[in-house]
Scaffold this motif. Structure first.
Motif, PDB file in Angstrom:
ATOM      1  N   SER A   1       0.954  -1.607   0.253  1.00  0.00           N
ATOM      2  CA  SER A   1       0.137  -0.416   0.010  1.00  0.00           C
ATOM      3  C   SER A   1       0.949   1.411   0.144  1.00  0.00           C
ATOM      4  O   SER A   1       2.128   1.225   0.841  1.00  0.00           O
ATOM      5  N   VAL A   2       0.566   2.692  -0.458  1.00  0.00           N
ATOM      6  CA  VAL A   2       1.494   3.154  -0.791  1.00  0.00           C
ATOM      7  C   VAL A   2       0.250   4.738   0.396  1.00  0.00           C
ATOM      8  O   VAL A   2      -0.589   4.479   0.280  1.00  0.00           O
ATOM      9  N   GLN A   3       0.766   5.051   1.493  1.00  0.00           N
ATOM     10  CA  GLN A   3       0.506   6.391   1.694  1.00  0.00           C
ATOM     11  C   GLN A   3       1.172   8.012   1.660  1.00  0.00           C
ATOM     12  O   GLN A   3       2.379   7.846   2.045  1.00  0.00           O
ATOM     13  N   ILE A   4       0.311   8.782   0.825  1.00  0.00           N
ATOM     14  CA  ILE A   4       1.129  10.203   0.628  1.00  0.00           C
ATOM     15  C   ILE A   4       0.183  11.049   1.452  1.00  0.00           C
ATOM     16  O   ILE A   4       0.114  11.561   2.397  1.00  0.00           O
ATOM     17  N   ALA A   5       1.684  12.052   1.872  1.00  0.00           N
ATOM     18  CA  ALA A   5       1.944  12.239   2.924  1.00  0.00           C
ATOM     19  C   ALA A   5       2.367  14.207   1.590  1.00  0.00           C
ATOM     20  O   ALA A   5       2.972  13.740   0.317  1.00  0.00           O
ATOM     21  N   GLN A   6       1.941  14.767   2.461  1.00  0.00           N
ATOM     22  CA  GLN A   6       2.059  16.764   1.333  1.00  0.00           C
ATOM     23  C   GLN A   6       3.417  17.869   2.427  1.00  0.00           C
ATOM     24  O   GLN A   6       2.956  17.490   3.271  1.00  0.00           O
ATOM     25  N   ALA A   7       4.124  17.881   1.731  1.00  0.00           N
ATOM     26  CA  ALA A   7       5.662  19.013   2.529  1.00  0.00           C
ATOM     27  C   ALA A   7       4.812  20.394   2.351  1.00  0.00           C
ATOM     28  O   ALA A   7       5.699  21.428   2.709  1.00  0.00           O
ATOM     29  N   ASP A   8       3.345  20.982   1.482  1.00  0.00           N
ATOM     30  CA  ASP A   8       3.144  22.063   1.045  1.00  0.00           C
ATOM     31  C   ASP A   8       4.604  23.160   0.508  1.00  0.00           C
ATOM     32  O   ASP A   8       4.425  24.008   1.252  1.00  0.00           O
ATOM     33  N   ARG A   9       5.453  22.142   0.434  1.00  0.00           N
ATOM     34  CA  ARG A   9       7.000  22.997  -0.342  1.00  0.00           C
ATOM     35  C   ARG A   9       7.267  23.977   0.135  1.00  0.00           C
ATOM     36  O   ARG A   9       8.201  25.188  -0.391  1.00  0.00           O
ATOM     37  N   THR A  10       7.650  23.794   1.703  1.00  0.00           N
ATOM     38  CA  THR A  10       8.594  23.517   2.626  1.00  0.00           C
ATOM     39  C   THR A  10       9.137  22.948   3.081  1.00  0.00           C
ATOM     40  O   THR A  10       9.412  21.702   3.241  1.00  0.00           O
ATOM     41  N   PRO A  11      10.739  22.989   3.066  1.00  0.00           N
ATOM     42  CA  PRO A  11      11.926  22.338   3.399  1.00  0.00           C
ATOM     43  C   PRO A  11      11.338  21.558   5.439  1.00  0.00           C
ATOM     44  O   PRO A  11      11.820  20.850   5.260  1.00  0.00           O
ATOM     45  N   GLU A  12      11.196  23.073   6.115  1.00  0.00           N
ATOM     46  CA  GLU A  12      10.388  22.934   7.202  1.00  0.00           C
ATOM     47  C   GLU A  12       9.104  21.393   7.183  1.00  0.00           C
ATOM     48  O   GLU A  12      10.201  20.590   8.279  1.00  0.00           O
ATOM     49  N   SER A  13       8.394  21.463   6.283  1.00  0.00           N
ATOM     50  CA  SER A  13       7.128  21.017   6.596  1.00  0.00           C
ATOM     51  C   SER A  13       7.813  19.517   5.990  1.00  0.00           C
ATOM     52  O   SER A  13       7.527  18.308   6.221  1.00  0.00           O
ATOM     53  N   LEU A  24      10.727  17.939   6.698  1.00  0.00           N
ATOM     54  CA  LEU A  24      11.300  17.150   7.510  1.00  0.00           C
ATOM     55  C   LEU A  24      10.066  16.471   8.480  1.00  0.00           C
ATOM     56  O   LEU A  24      10.763  15.436   8.847  1.00  0.00           O
ATOM     57  N   ALA A  25       9.247  17.652   8.697  1.00  0.00           N
ATOM     58  CA  ALA A  25       8.038  17.164   9.261  1.00  0.00           C
ATOM     59  C   ALA A  25       7.599  15.807   9.055  1.00  0.00           C
ATOM     60  O   ALA A  25       7.312  15.392   9.677  1.00  0.00           O
ATOM     61  N   GLN A  26       7.195  15.952   7.701  1.00  0.00           N
ATOM     62  CA  GLN A  26       6.247  15.229   7.445  1.00  0.00           C
ATOM     63  C   GLN A  26       7.602  13.296   7.490  1.00  0.00           C
ATOM     64  O   GLN A  26       6.394  12.584   6.988  1.00  0.00           O
TER      65      GLN A  26
END
Length: 338
Positions: free
Chosen positions: A97-109, A111-113
């Motif tokens: 399965s695949v779980q998708i996460a979105q980083a909102d185009r920022t390096p901080e987000s 790394l958090a993801q």
């Protein structure tokens, strides 16, 4: 030996010992594929640095689930949705399965993801999207992925130059060269570029390619930076309206479509008054009016390549899969008005 500030990490041990992250991890965990002499050398360096393995992380290794965590900048962007389709297709064939996460185009987000995916015990992580020119961020991401590897995880990247993991690299520079030469051959000498954030490696590579492709024509390139979206393309086109340009390049197709829309609102005909070109060849590029000239990047296949990398046996050194591009000439580009 380089002075280490703060708590030593596995990446610090690898650098001080002069080995790869994979070798350092094997040395510390007793894994195969590394000589006894090298393993002893790495463990000696680790002791000198005061490195302590993360026993909690190692304990999780047997509890990782075969889910693939896919991290994208923005899932609504057709570039990333095509990559996601390729990842999902290959993962399904492997019963994963695949779980998708979105980083909102920022390096901080971003790394958090990655940290969030680790807490959810995914067995592998694919990071899709351009890297950043900030070495500090890439170092933090490298360290996080090294810890993930030590816990038994596998990671791969798409479109990143500087992470010490398996990667899939699109031919962004070559695509820029092809577009630059295409416009030069048509006779364009005053060209605008609507770019995304300038700290993104994808932006740097594509602009460098454009400059190379235009070099023999002595063309003038005017670059403006906006969000890597359709709205960003519209804003960039408005900024360039008063410039004496004969062509505008959007650094992705979403931006190029926004440029087409903005020019249409101002009564500027494409390609009669101004040519417009994009990158990527997303699904709707052929359906807009006029149909968009663009450089095709194999996004779906890139997603498949990334899954293939994380399913292969672990390698001592990071592996790279490079992809090609194809110039697709449609109706939005033509010779400038005399």
């Amino acid at each position: 030996m380089k002075r280490i500030t703060g708590t030593p990490r596995l990446i610090d041990v690898a650098q001080a010992a002069g080995v790869s992250l994979a070798s350092a991890s094997r040395a510390m965990t007793g894994g195969s594929g590394i000589s006894q002499a090298v393993a002893e050398h790495v463990r000696r360096i680790a002791k000198e640095l005061g490195y302590e393995p993360d026993l909690h992380a190692r304990g999780l290794a047997g509890g990782l689930v075969p889910t693939i965590g896919l991290l994208v900048h923005e899932i609504g962007d057709p570039y990333f949705s095509e990559i996601a389709s390729g990842v999902i297709r290959s993962a399904t064939l492997e019963n994963r399965s695949v779980q998708i996460a979105q980083a909102d185009r920022t390096p901080e987000s971003e790394l958090a993801q990655v940290q969030s995916l680790r807490r959810q015990r995914v067995g592998s992580i694919i990071i899709a999207g351009s890297g950043y020119s900030d070495p500090a961020h890439e170092e933090r991401m490298t360290a996080a992925l090294a810890d993930f590897a030590q816990a038994g995880g596998r990671a791969a990247a798409i479109g990143r130059h500087h992470l010490a993991i398996d990667s899939v690299l699109p031919d962004n520079h070559g695509a820029g060269v092809s577009i630059g030469r295409h416009l030069a051959d048509l006779g364009h000498r005053r060209i605008g570029v609507v770019a995304g954030p300038l700290e993104l490696n994808t932006v740097t590579d594509r602009i460098a390619g454009l400059r190379e492709g235009l070099a023999d024509a002595n063309a003038e390139l005017t670059v403006v930076s906006h969000a890597f979206t359709r709205e960003g393309g519209m804003a960039g086109a408005r900024e360039l309206l008063d410039r004496e340009l004969t062509a505008i390049v959007g650094l992705n197709d979403a931006m190029a479509i926004g440029i087409l829309s903005e020019l249409r609102q101002h009564g500027i005909r494409v390609p009669d008054d101004r040519s417009v070109v994009g990158f990527d060849d997303i699904a709707v590029a052929a359906d807009v009016a006029p149909a968009l000239t663009t450089a095709r990047i194999p996004m779906f296949e890139m997603g498949q390549h990334a899954v293939s990398l994380i399913l292969r046996p672990e390698s001592d050194e990071p592996r790279t899969v490079t992809t090609s591009h194809e110039l697709i000439v449609r109706d939005s580009s033509g010779p400038p008005r005399s």
